[in-house]
Design a protein around this motif. Sequence first.
Motif, PDB file in Angstrom:
ATOM      1  N   ASP A   1      -8.649  -0.012 -11.969  1.00 11.77           N
ATOM      2  CA  ASP A   1      -8.592   1.330 -12.760  1.00 11.77           C
ATOM      3  C   ASP A   1      -8.505   2.624 -11.806  1.00 11.77           C
ATOM      4  OD1 ASP A   1      -8.893   0.095 -15.354  1.00 11.77           O
ATOM      5  OD2 ASP A   1     -10.617   0.494 -14.823  1.00 11.77           O
ATOM      6  N   ARG A   2      -8.390   2.869 -10.392  1.00  8.69           N
ATOM      7  CA  ARG A   2      -8.112   3.362  -9.775  1.00  8.69           C
ATOM      8  C   ARG A   2      -7.200   3.908  -9.038  1.00  8.69           C
ATOM      9  NH1 ARG A   2     -13.206   7.319  -8.979  1.00  8.69           N
ATOM     10  NH2 ARG A   2     -14.029   6.742 -11.022  1.00  8.69           N
ATOM     11  N   VAL A   3      -6.084   2.155  -8.490  1.00  6.52           N
ATOM     12  CA  VAL A   3      -5.302   2.034  -7.666  1.00  6.52           C
ATOM     13  C   VAL A   3      -3.964   2.322  -8.135  1.00  6.52           C
ATOM     14  CG1 VAL A   3      -4.340  -0.074  -8.934  1.00  6.52           C
ATOM     15  CG2 VAL A   3      -5.606   0.581  -6.209  1.00  6.52           C
ATOM     16  N   SER A   4      -3.273   3.121  -7.027  1.00  9.66           N
ATOM     17  CA  SER A   4      -1.680   3.796  -7.500  1.00  9.66           C
ATOM     18  C   SER A   4      -0.898   2.373  -7.753  1.00  9.66           C
ATOM     19  CB  SER A   4      -1.750   4.434  -6.192  1.00  9.66           C
ATOM     20  OG  SER A   4      -0.179   4.574  -6.375  1.00  9.66           O
TER      21      SER A   4
ATOM     22  N   ASP B   1     -10.666  -0.830  -7.243  1.00 11.14           N
ATOM     23  CA  ASP B   1     -10.620  -0.399  -7.836  1.00 11.14           C
ATOM     24  C   ASP B   1      -9.990  -0.211  -9.183  1.00 11.14           C
ATOM     25  OD1 ASP B   1     -11.661   0.670 -10.643  1.00 11.14           O
ATOM     26  OD2 ASP B   1     -12.650   1.877 -10.069  1.00 11.14           O
TER      27      ASP B   1
ATOM     28  N   TRP C   1      -9.626  -7.026 -13.637  1.00 11.28           N
ATOM     29  CA  TRP C   1     -10.806  -6.040 -14.801  1.00 11.28           C
ATOM     30  C   TRP C   1     -12.120  -7.487 -14.193  1.00 11.28           C
ATOM     31  CZ3 TRP C   1      -5.818  -5.560 -15.421  1.00 11.28           C
ATOM     32  CH2 TRP C   1      -5.248  -4.066 -15.240  1.00 11.28           C
TER      33      TRP C   1
ATOM     34  N   ARG D   1      -4.627  -4.735  -3.330  1.00 10.32           N
ATOM     35  CA  ARG D   1      -3.223  -4.339  -4.147  1.00 10.32           C
ATOM     36  C   ARG D   1      -2.455  -4.451  -3.195  1.00 10.32           C
ATOM     37  NH1 ARG D   1      -1.019   0.348  -2.039  1.00 10.32           N
ATOM     38  NH2 ARG D   1       0.087   1.240  -3.372  1.00 10.32           N
TER      39      ARG D   1
END
Length: 393
Positions: free
Chosen positions: A276-279, A274, A209, A227
């Motif tokens: 906050d949007r990653v699995s 992102d 972040w 990731r």
Amino acid sequence: MTPRPAPQEYSVMVLGAGIFGSALAFHLARQGLRSVLLYDAVHPTYGASGKGAGILCSQCWDPWDIRVVEETREEYRGLAKGEPTVEFEENGSIRMIRTAGQEELLRERQRQLTDAGVESSWLTPDGISERLPGISVDGLRAALYTPHDAVVSAPGTTFRYAELALSKGVEVEWDRGTGSLRRERDAWLLTTRTGVARSPRVVIACGAWTKGVLGTLGHALPLAPYRTQAALLEPPVAQGSFPSVHDTDLDVYVRPYPGGRLLAGDGTQLREVDPDRVSTGSDWSFLEDIARAFHVRFPRWRESRVRRSWAGVCVATPDRHPLVGPVPGADGLFVAAGFNGFGVMRAGGLARRMAESLQDGDWGRLSPCLPARFRSPAKPFLPRPGFTLEANE
Ligand SMILES: Cc1cc2nc3c(=O)[nH]c(=O)nc-3n(C[C@H](O)[C@H](O)[C@H](O)COP(=O)(O)OP(=O)(O)OC[C@H]3O[C@@H](n4cnc5c(N)ncnc54)[C@H](O)[C@@H]3O)c2cc1C
């Protein structure tokens, strides 16, 4: 009208209580600094520090980096004394290669280690089999073995640092929401659900972040969250200790894990995400890659059962060195991020150095990491982290 409570004053505020932020707060307090705030929007193991495989490997890119990992290892050894949650084990590590070109690069790594006084040995395929019974050495040319490398629990070490920071007088707060940070005259103000904190200096150690937090303050540094994945496996027969092993071509690493289990990983995706949007679950394709690698290289583990698998977000920089130090053009603003997937093995050493530099103003001890090496504006780039063989260009 009710008067607003006066802001709480601190000498340094550290945002992000992952392994780096917690280690930094601990070192600041250990070096005698009073009134330090360690603040996490969620909790210390919410980010990558809760998901890291915990391998410490000295087969690094350059002598400076080798020293940092050595410092970190010795620090974790000390932290683990009488503390089972840190789980320090000096199991060594092995990096295996197949081609003459790779051999040349790995020999260069070994020369650097020798110059740095780090013990290592060159293994032939027979030597690899001796260290890793049950391995198939088909197609392997050689390996580099570093016997003093280690494994730790990344979450355990993170909490240990936070606990030690607290015991040394650091104010530790988490789960109070994402605070808003702003500059007011000569200080930084952090407003959270529970109050306002004020300090002349703030360190952003928010892992994936960090880029976003700095962006809201108008500072674009070259950081790219990406990731990566890992899995905890249970082999058919409980596995005793063995050196952490990395197969450069199959792109998989395996380390021993308490309870006779194995921790395997890589599954790194070379694109920015992102956070906050990653699995946070792993992909099937990652588990298939592990199964394939076990089939080829570690036949005795191929019937292993997957107990847990996950994904976390690490942060890349264009030259693969972290960004640790003052943010150019911003009074009292500092950053510590961009560990390129190696934040556990660098946190202890780098955090101690950063704490010293925050106290004496001499940033020379962090020169390869200083953010000022990049000129703004930051251009987009593709992450290229991992256990790469080539030296850092
Ligand atoms: C699967 C996987 C395997 C890995 N294996 C290894 C390995 O074997 N060896 C190794 O050295 N490294 C490994 N790593 C990398 C390592 O885990 C990371 O580099 C390291 O944990 C980063 O620590 P950090 O403190 O910088 O960030 P993080 O641990 O991500 O901590 C950042 C913290 O900031 C907080 N935060 C976010 N926004 C805010 C805000 N606005 N205000 C306050 N707080 C905020 C978050 O809640 C979080 O707790 C691995 C990582 C993964 C995902």
